[in-house]
Motif scaffolding. Sequence first.
Motif, PDB file in Angstrom:
ATOM      1  N   ALA A   1       2.281  -6.044   7.924  1.00 35.80           N
ATOM      2  CA  ALA A   1       3.116  -4.670   7.771  1.00 35.80           C
ATOM      3  C   ALA A   1       2.137  -3.443   7.613  1.00 35.80           C
ATOM      4  CB  ALA A   1       4.052  -4.647   6.525  1.00 35.80           C
TER       5      ALA A   1
ATOM      6  N   ARG B   1      -7.452  -2.644   6.866  1.00 36.12           N
ATOM      7  CA  ARG B   1      -7.338  -2.741   5.380  1.00 36.12           C
ATOM      8  C   ARG B   1      -8.807  -3.041   4.753  1.00 36.12           C
ATOM      9  NH1 ARG B   1      -2.461  -5.230   7.435  1.00 36.12           N
ATOM     10  NH2 ARG B   1      -0.853  -3.913   7.438  1.00 36.12           N
TER      11      ARG B   1
ATOM     12  N   GLU C   1      -1.796  -3.390  -1.117  1.00 34.61           N
ATOM     13  CA  GLU C   1      -0.831  -2.222  -0.723  1.00 34.61           C
ATOM     14  C   GLU C   1       0.151  -3.035   0.322  1.00 34.61           C
ATOM     15  OE1 GLU C   1      -3.106   0.960   0.802  1.00 34.61           O
ATOM     16  OE2 GLU C   1      -3.270   1.764  -1.221  1.00 34.61           O
ATOM     17  N   HIS C   2      -0.241  -3.595   1.160  1.00 32.96           N
ATOM     18  CA  HIS C   2       0.420  -4.533   2.012  1.00 32.96           C
ATOM     19  C   HIS C   2       1.371  -5.272   1.396  1.00 32.96           C
ATOM     20  CE1 HIS C   2       1.745  -7.233   5.344  1.00 32.96           C
ATOM     21  NE2 HIS C   2       1.235  -8.151   4.634  1.00 32.96           N
TER      22      HIS C   2
ATOM     23  N   MET D   1       5.442  -8.595  10.006  1.00 38.24           N
ATOM     24  CA  MET D   1       4.652  -7.816   9.106  1.00 38.24           C
ATOM     25  C   MET D   1       4.233  -8.860   8.140  1.00 38.24           C
ATOM     26  SD  MET D   1       5.732  -3.884   8.709  1.00 38.24           S
ATOM     27  CE  MET D   1       7.459  -4.416   8.036  1.00 38.24           C
TER      28      MET D   1
ATOM     29  N   LEU E   1      -5.025  -4.492   1.331  1.00 35.38           N
ATOM     30  CA  LEU E   1      -4.170  -5.721   1.385  1.00 35.38           C
ATOM     31  C   LEU E   1      -3.104  -5.922   0.318  1.00 35.38           C
ATOM     32  CD1 LEU E   1      -6.885  -8.256   2.166  1.00 35.38           C
ATOM     33  CD2 LEU E   1      -5.434  -7.382   3.866  1.00 35.38           C
TER      34      LEU E   1
ATOM     35  N   ALA F   1       0.496  -0.606   5.842  1.00 35.21           N
ATOM     36  CA  ALA F   1       0.080  -0.605   4.468  1.00 35.21           C
ATOM     37  C   ALA F   1       0.049   0.862   3.822  1.00 35.21           C
ATOM     38  CB  ALA F   1      -1.250  -0.976   4.371  1.00 35.21           C
TER      39      ALA F   1
ATOM     40  N   HIS G   1       4.156  -3.312  -0.622  1.00 28.75           N
ATOM     41  CA  HIS G   1       5.151  -2.483   0.659  1.00 28.75           C
ATOM     42  C   HIS G   1       6.185  -3.692   1.072  1.00 28.75           C
ATOM     43  CE1 HIS G   1       6.801  -0.284   3.680  1.00 28.75           C
ATOM     44  NE2 HIS G   1       6.292  -0.790   4.487  1.00 28.75           N
ATOM     45  N   ASP G   2       5.547  -4.989   1.577  1.00 27.62           N
ATOM     46  CA  ASP G   2       6.353  -5.819   1.943  1.00 27.62           C
ATOM     47  C   ASP G   2       7.601  -6.245   0.886  1.00 27.62           C
ATOM     48  OD1 ASP G   2       6.803  -7.786   4.400  1.00 27.62           O
ATOM     49  OD2 ASP G   2       6.852  -9.000   2.657  1.00 27.62           O
TER      50      ASP G   2
END
Length: 209
Positions: free
Chosen positions: A7, A154, A161-162, A3, A159, A9, A165-166
């Motif tokens: 990952a 995405r 959010e990704h 990810m 992007l 998202a 989140h990561d």
Amino acid sequence: MKMSLIALAFAASSTVAFTGIVVAKDPAKDALPPGSVSRAEGLQAWKRIEAVVTHPRCANCHVDAKAIPIWTPAGESKPRVHGMNIHGGQSRIGAEAIPCSTCHMTSTQPNDPAPAPPRAGIDWQLAPVAFIWFGKSGAEICTQLKDPKRNGGRDAVGLLEHLRHDASLNGFIPRGWAPGAGRTTPPGTFEGHVKDMALWGAAGQPCPN
């Protein structure tokens, strides 16, 4: 490598610089209104993003279907084929030979200085084949990242959010700036990268010609 721009998202909290302090982050609040940033400003933001995503700390695991990882050992700045004949296999986690987890532990603790292998808060693996970009030009990566068919479905906010989140998982993206003493890091900071992604998105995700 699991990810690293790959990952699933969805919004989550983010961990700040591995200090153990968790600060709630709403990815939507990172986003800027569409059209509020000029194309020229967006392209400048992309130059900074490009310097991050093409850095060995970010690109080394985004390799092709041959699944041969790239690494940049301590004290070096250029990528080369991973030592010890490591191969990710079709599983992308090395299950067919030597699993990545043999050396790369899943841990939220700060990375130790080299030569200890880097670790992250998520399981170690190569990026999926769909997210290959090692060896590509900045313009090619730019076009790929803005294409939902090649970025996990995405849009610009997705992007962001990704990234958040990561970070909430102490994942590979923020760890790129904290790989352990003795290793090179991308320019800037993780938070600066998030801001640049927001600027680029608000400008319509322009790419260099």
